[in-house]
Motif scaffolding. Structure first.
Motif, short mmCIF file in Angstrom:
data_model
loop_
_atom_site.label_atom_id
_atom_site.label_comp_id
_atom_site.label_asym_id
_atom_site.label_seq_id
_atom_site.Cartn_x
_atom_site.Cartn_y
_atom_site.Cartn_z
N VAL A 1 46.07 20.39 30.93
CA VAL A 1 44.99 19.52 30.49
C VAL A 1 44.32 20.11 29.25
N LYS A 2 44.05 19.26 28.29
CA LYS A 2 43.32 19.67 27.09
C LYS A 2 41.90 19.14 27.22
N MET A 3 40.94 20.05 27.39
CA MET A 3 39.59 19.66 27.76
C MET A 3 38.70 19.48 26.54
N THR A 4 37.83 18.49 26.62
CA THR A 4 36.82 18.26 25.59
C THR A 4 35.63 19.17 25.84
N ASP A 5 34.70 19.22 24.88
CA ASP A 5 33.50 20.04 25.05
C ASP A 5 32.69 19.58 26.25
N ASP A 6 32.63 18.27 26.49
CA ASP A 6 31.88 17.75 27.65
C ASP A 6 32.48 18.27 28.95
N GLU A 7 33.80 18.25 29.05
CA GLU A 7 34.46 18.70 30.28
C GLU A 7 34.30 20.20 30.48
N ILE A 8 34.32 20.96 29.39
CA ILE A 8 34.09 22.41 29.51
C ILE A 8 32.66 22.68 29.96
N ALA A 9 31.71 21.86 29.50
CA ALA A 9 30.32 22.03 29.92
C ALA A 9 30.17 21.80 31.42
N PHE A 10 30.83 20.77 31.96
CA PHE A 10 30.80 20.55 33.41
C PHE A 10 31.43 21.73 34.14
N GLU A 11 32.53 22.24 33.60
CA GLU A 11 33.20 23.38 34.21
C GLU A 11 32.30 24.61 34.20
N LEU A 12 31.55 24.78 33.11
CA LEU A 12 30.65 25.93 33.00
C LEU A 12 29.55 25.88 34.05
N VAL A 13 29.15 24.67 34.45
CA VAL A 13 28.14 24.54 35.51
C VAL A 13 28.64 25.19 36.80
N TYR A 14 29.90 24.94 37.16
CA TYR A 14 30.47 25.56 38.36
C TYR A 14 30.41 27.09 38.25
N VAL A 15 30.76 27.61 37.08
CA VAL A 15 30.81 29.06 36.90
C VAL A 15 29.41 29.67 36.96
N LEU A 16 28.45 29.06 36.26
CA LEU A 16 27.10 29.62 36.20
C LEU A 16 26.36 29.50 37.53
N ASN A 17 26.75 28.52 38.35
CA ASN A 17 26.14 28.39 39.67
C ASN A 17 26.67 29.43 40.65
N HIS A 18 27.74 30.11 40.26
CA HIS A 18 28.35 31.11 41.13
C HIS A 18 27.67 32.46 40.91
N CYS A 19 27.79 33.33 41.90
CA CYS A 19 27.20 34.66 41.82
C CYS A 19 28.01 35.52 40.85
N TYR A 20 27.34 36.10 39.86
CA TYR A 20 28.06 36.91 38.88
C TYR A 20 27.13 37.99 38.32
N GLY A 21 27.74 38.96 37.68
CA GLY A 21 27.00 40.02 37.00
C GLY A 21 27.81 40.50 35.81
N ASN A 22 27.23 41.37 35.00
CA ASN A 22 27.94 41.88 33.83
C ASN A 22 28.87 43.02 34.21
N LYS A 23 30.04 43.05 33.59
CA LYS A 23 30.97 44.15 33.84
C LYS A 23 30.44 45.43 33.20
N ARG A 24 30.69 46.53 33.89
CA ARG A 24 30.29 47.84 33.35
C ARG A 24 31.48 48.39 32.56
N ASP A 25 31.46 48.14 31.26
CA ASP A 25 32.62 48.46 30.44
C ASP A 25 32.46 49.76 29.65
N PHE A 26 31.40 50.53 29.93
CA PHE A 26 31.18 51.79 29.22
C PHE A 26 31.07 52.90 30.26
N GLN A 27 31.94 53.92 30.15
CA GLN A 27 32.03 54.98 31.16
C GLN A 27 31.23 56.21 30.73
N VAL A 28 30.32 56.66 31.61
CA VAL A 28 29.49 57.83 31.33
C VAL A 28 29.68 58.86 32.45
N LEU A 29 29.96 60.10 32.05
CA LEU A 29 30.10 61.20 33.02
C LEU A 29 28.79 61.99 33.06
#
Length: 608
Positions: free
Chosen positions: A363-391
């Motif tokens: 499927v080739k999605m329009t901006d409107d369809e991606i916006a609806f899809e983003l709602v599902y993602v943002l409603n889900h529990c998430y956090g930022n990845k820890r991409d910097f390693q410190v010893l």
């Protein structure tokens, strides 16, 4: 009625909020300064009638300002929005909704209270705007009409509603159709109440559940269907029995509005709407690309989604519905698309890049369809990845180590901390020593959790080294170049693209057809980086041997999409590659996201 020169002068004054000199106005109209003064005198009644006045500043120029309404100063043309841009969109809407019949130039001029020359100029601009939808204007002595497929006409209507809101349909209904009975039944806020009432009846009778996220989309589609195919039917017929939810839906609409759909109307259309916009609760989706899509999104955005199984199932269902809508040729309208672009621009671009990384996604999605899809993602529990390693060098008990690491990770949400007794074999991006006493923390590598200054210094070091890491990745993976484009005062997107095209075609073996396809895609589905006031163009071409990332800095703001105030940009990122790979998308995303930090680091290195 304004002449073409008078109309054009009003447009020029409305286009800019700042003062404009008489000389610049004369050059834009290709007339003398004296003619400009005469035109200003002639349009004075029109400006006064629309609560406007000309503000003059000696040695600078003139501009339009609004005056307060009083009982003596009432708008003499209350139903005409004198903004040429808005009027042109209403004119386009009229032609789109009446595409089966021709409308004469004289009638259009009378309806909009402008000259025929002004209508001719509007039609020339509209013709260019319709071209991106594969629609065209057909003109002869009988009048003008739009020629093209109905699904493309709906797409064009939805884009107009995006820019001006659904109220543009209600406020200008007198221009849209000659059939007053149908017109005031459909282009009326009460029509939405009727649709909601019928949808609730469908749930009681057939157990049908409608996804109300798509209510505005359904209203737009039904409004267009009725205006195009509806015919008055004043005979009260006995209610028919309906075997399906779609048949009952159509019967209720026809009865309530006292209309019948013509023979040319697709009898299965209402059932298709019911299927495409149903609420799939507890059902497994048939498309299994959501897991790979989310993995790409996480890698690109640096977001870590938790407990993804439920989200994957929801997105699979959503992707399945998109396939249905594309099969039924149903375009989607998201009422909060501009809000998402403004407030969640980073996540939106990351999700769009993730789609480019999924060649198996059919499927080739329009901006409107991606916006609806983003709602599902943002409603889900998430956090930022820890991409910097410190010893952290820490000689202490396990309890104290756990306490120190937890506090550090709370202070630095993008970093991951590891405790060791020695730093000799440290293979980390940064190594520090924990000092429980601020009096003994003398080195910049020694930190005390209770000392705010030391924590702030550590925060600056981590931010600096993370940015350096991004810079090195960009320089290693891309041909990263920055160009400063001096754009003409008109601030037109076409001028910017022409300049970029000249530079790109000189340096890279890109065909004209590849460029043409890119621009057409950008016109329909542009990608804006709203927070950074930037736009992103991605060009896939087999002729490019090495992926290249170019950045064009603009000394002024360019309106990247006609009439859209949210799309002004100062930077244009141009990415050339054979195929947008995941690693490239991740680096590309970070290059844009941390642009200011990168610029600061590069400047510091040059100064050294």
């Amino acid at each position: 009625m304004l002449t073409s020169n008078e109309q054009y002068l009003v447009e020029q004054l409305m286009a800019k909020e700042e003062f404009q000199s008489f000389q610049s106005l004369a050059e834009s109209l290709n007339v003398s300064v004296r003619t400009i003064r005469n035109l200003l005198h002639r349009i004075q009644p029109f400006l006064t009638g629309n609560n406007l006045k000309v503000e003059r500043k000696y040695g600078v120029g003139i501009r339009l300002t609004q005056i307060e309404e009083t009982e003596e100063n009432v708008n003499i043309i209350p139903f005409v929005d004198f903004s040429a841009i808005y009027r042109r969109e209403v004119l386009k809407l009229l032609l789109l909704l009446n595409f089966r019949q021709k409308t004469s130039i004289n009638k259009l001029a009378e309806q909009f209270y402008v000259s025929k020359n002004a209508i001719f100029l509007d039609l020339k601009i509209i013709e260019k705007e319709l071209w991106i939808y594969n629609l065209c204007l057909e003109r002869d002595h009988e009048g003008t009409k739009i020629k093209g497929k109905r699904k493309l006409i709906k797409r064009a209507i939805i884009d107009i509603v995006h820019q001006f809101g659904i109220s543009i349909l209600y406020e200008n209904n007198k221009y849209i159709s000659d059939n007053e009975n149908i017109l005031y039944s459909v282009l009326n806020p009460k029509f939405e109440q009727l649709i909601v009432e019928v949808l609730h009846d469908l749930k009681e009778r057939y157990g049908y559940r409608f996804n109300f996220d798509f209510l505005q989309t359904l209203i737009i589609h039904l409004s267009v269907d009725i205006l195009l195919f509806g015919k008055e039917n004043k005979k009260q017929e006995e209610p028919k029995t309906a075997a399906t939810a779609g048949e009952y839906f159509q019967m209720r609409i026809e009865t309530a509005l006292m209309i019948n759909f013509s023979q040319r109307y697709n009898k299965e259309r209402f059932q298709e709407y019911c299927t495409a916009f149903s609420f799939f609760e507890g059902k497994e989706g048939t498309n299994h690309s959501a897991a790979a899509l989310l993995e790409s999104f996480e890698d690109i955005s640096g977001i870590e989604l938790r407990d993804k199984d439920g989200l994957i199932n929801e997105l699979n269902q959503y992707l399945y519905q998109i396939e249905l809508r594309q099969e039924y040729r149903i375009a989607v309208f998201h009422p909060m698309l501009n809000h998402f672009l403004s407030n969640y621009g980073a996540q939106f671009v990351a999700l769009k890049l993730a789609h480019w990384n999924q060649p198996d996604l059919n499927v080739k999605m329009t901006d409107d369809e991606i916006a609806f899809e983003l709602v599902y993602v943002l409603n889900h529990c998430y956090g930022n990845k820890r991409d910097f390693q410190v010893l952290v060098k820490l000689n202490a008990s396990e309890e104290l180590q756990r306490f120190v690491l937890q506090k550090l990770e709370k202070e630095f949400p993008l970093s991951s901390f590891h405790a060791e007794a020695s730093l000799e074999y440290a293979d980390m991006e940064l190594a520090v020593t924990f000092s429980p006493d601020s009096n003994t923390a003398k080195s910049r590598n020694e930190i005390d959790l209770n000392n705010p200054k030391q924590l702030e210094l550590l925060r600056e070091r981590i931010a600096y080294q993370r940015a350096e890491k991004i810079v090195s990745a960009v320089e290693e993976q891309f041909d990263y170049q920055t160009f400063l484009l001096e754009v003409p005062d008109k601030k037109r997107k076409d001028d910017v693209l022409a300049m970029i095209k000249t530079i790109v075609l000189k340096q890279y073996p890109v065909s004209e057809q590849n460029w043409f396809d890119l621009i057409e895609e950008d016109k329909i589905n542009p990608t804006f980086w709203i927070e950074k006031q930037a736009a992103l163009l991605v060009l896939e071409t087999e002729k490019v041997t090495r992926s290249s990332l170019l950045k064009f800095e603009l000394p002024i703001q360019v309106r990247w999409r006609n009439n859209n105030e949210l799309s002004r940009v100062r930077k244009v990122y141009f990415f050339l590659s054979k195929h947008v790979e995941l690693e490239e998308s991740t680096t590309l995303y970070k290059a844009i996201q941390f642009d200011r930090t990168i610029k600061k680091i590069i400047e510091e290195e040059e100064n050294e």
